[in-house]
Write an enzyme that holds these catalytic residues in place. Structure first.
Site, PDB file in Angstrom:
ATOM      1  N   GLY A   8       0.825  -1.203   0.000  1.00  0.00           N
ATOM      2  CA  GLY A   8       0.000   0.000   0.000  1.00  0.00           C
ATOM      3  C   GLY A   8       0.856   1.249   0.000  1.00  0.00           C
ATOM      4  O   GLY A   8       0.544   2.228   0.680  1.00  0.00           O
ATOM      5  N   SER A  10       1.601   3.465  -2.398  1.00  0.00           N
ATOM      6  CA  SER A  10       1.428   4.478  -3.434  1.00  0.00           C
ATOM      7  C   SER A  10       0.843   5.782  -2.938  1.00  0.00           C
ATOM      8  O   SER A  10       0.963   6.813  -3.600  1.00  0.00           O
ATOM      9  CB  SER A  10       0.536   3.932  -4.555  1.00  0.00           C
ATOM     10  OG  SER A  10      -0.773   3.671  -4.082  1.00  0.00           O
ATOM     11  N   TYR A 155     -13.159  -2.661  10.947  1.00  0.00           N
ATOM     12  CA  TYR A 155     -11.864  -1.988  10.798  1.00  0.00           C
ATOM     13  C   TYR A 155     -11.100  -2.029  12.118  1.00  0.00           C
ATOM     14  O   TYR A 155      -9.921  -2.391  12.161  1.00  0.00           O
ATOM     15  CB  TYR A 155     -12.068  -0.543  10.349  1.00  0.00           C
ATOM     16  CG  TYR A 155     -10.777   0.219  10.153  1.00  0.00           C
ATOM     17  CD1 TYR A 155     -10.051   0.107   8.978  1.00  0.00           C
ATOM     18  CD2 TYR A 155     -10.276   1.047  11.161  1.00  0.00           C
ATOM     19  CE1 TYR A 155      -8.859   0.796   8.790  1.00  0.00           C
ATOM     20  CE2 TYR A 155      -9.087   1.738  10.984  1.00  0.00           C
ATOM     21  CZ  TYR A 155      -8.387   1.611   9.800  1.00  0.00           C
ATOM     22  OH  TYR A 155      -7.197   2.297   9.637  1.00  0.00           O
ATOM     23  N   LYS A 159      -7.505  -4.040  12.972  1.00  0.00           N
ATOM     24  CA  LYS A 159      -6.311  -3.362  13.475  1.00  0.00           C
ATOM     25  C   LYS A 159      -5.888  -3.909  14.839  1.00  0.00           C
ATOM     26  O   LYS A 159      -4.689  -3.930  15.168  1.00  0.00           O
ATOM     27  CB  LYS A 159      -6.557  -1.856  13.541  1.00  0.00           C
ATOM     28  CG  LYS A 159      -6.731  -1.208  12.169  1.00  0.00           C
ATOM     29  CD  LYS A 159      -5.516  -1.423  11.283  1.00  0.00           C
ATOM     30  CE  LYS A 159      -5.608  -0.696   9.963  1.00  0.00           C
ATOM     31  NZ  LYS A 159      -4.386  -0.824   9.142  1.00  0.00           N
TER      32      LYS A 159
END
Length: 246
Positions: A8, A10, A155, A159
């Site tokens: 990830g 970018s 989410y 995490k």
């Protein structure tokens, strides 16, 4: 040069980490899922502004086969792999009544399972690393792993799972590989911009002791510390501007 793989990488936090590693003398594999233009922009910036090299590699980190190819391409390109940063993730604001089991599973696969699969694929290559500070894995968690989230339980769960994976791998891979996590607070990225208004940001900023919101470069600095901290493993570094004190 030593080499690092940033999943990830970018945009947002991933870009901040990739550029920090390049400034510190690392060749960087910039993984992306769909934003090829953004990934190539990171590569061009690294090549223009640092002494390091970079390559953009497309891979869906929720696909174990693609993960294997991602790691092998990194090793073939740079001749080895010394550090991994598991940053790839998605966010989805939905309350439990409207959240489907399939959506829950998909987010967990991308955010948490990918941390396991990327680390697993990289493990044997990290063991071959000869960098002076030793190889490392850094996993991006979130402040919500500790606090929970009223609008995206999957989410927060993903995490929190990352912190458990971090501790487990730190115990399993020591003393050969150090494994740590970073739990950012609010960091200004395109992902957070999609779900927060200017007024939301102002209210968040005013509540923080540092009186500013986080930037990707702040997480990049934290990652650089953990990458080089030879006597730190199994830890989660909170990068949140002092939010947990208020």
């Amino acid at each position: 040069m030593p080499a690092a793989l940033i999943t990830g990488g970018s945009r947002g936090i991933g870009r901040g980490i990739a550029e920090q590693y390049a400034r510190d003398g690392y060749d960087v594999a910039v993984n992306y899922h769909s934003s090829e233009t953004a990934a190539e922009d990171v590569v061009e910036t690294i090549r223009a502004e640092t002494d390091g090299d970079a390559v953009a590699i497309q891979a869906d980190v929720s696909d174990s086969g693609a993960v294997e190819s991602l790691v092998e391409t990194t090793v073939e390109t740079f001749g080895g792999l010394d550090h991994v940063v598991n940053n790839a993730a998605i966010s989805q604001h939905k309350h439990t009544p409207e959240l489907t089991v399939e959506e829950f599973d998909t987010l967990m696969q991308i955010n948490a399972t990918s941390v396991f699969s990327v680390t697993k694929a990289a493990h044997e290559h990290l063991l071959e690393s000869a960098v002076g500070e030793g190889p490392s894995v850094i996993n991006l968690s979130s402040r919500l792993a500790h606090a929970g989230a009223p609008h995206e339980p999957h989410y927060a769960a993903s995490k929190a799972g990352i912190i458990a994976i971090t501790k487990s791998h730190a115990k399993e891979f020591g003393p050969d590989i150090r494994v740590n996590a970073i739990a950012p607070g609010y960091i200004v990225t395109d992902m957070t911009d999609r779900t927060n208004t200017a007024e939301d940001k102002r209210e968040r900023r005013e509540k923080l002791p540092l009186q500013r919101l986080g930037e990707p470069e702040d997480v990049g600095q934290a990652a650089a510390y953990l990458r080089d901290a030879r006597f730190v493993t199994g830890e989660t570094l909170n990068v949140n501007g002092g939010q947990d004190m208020v």
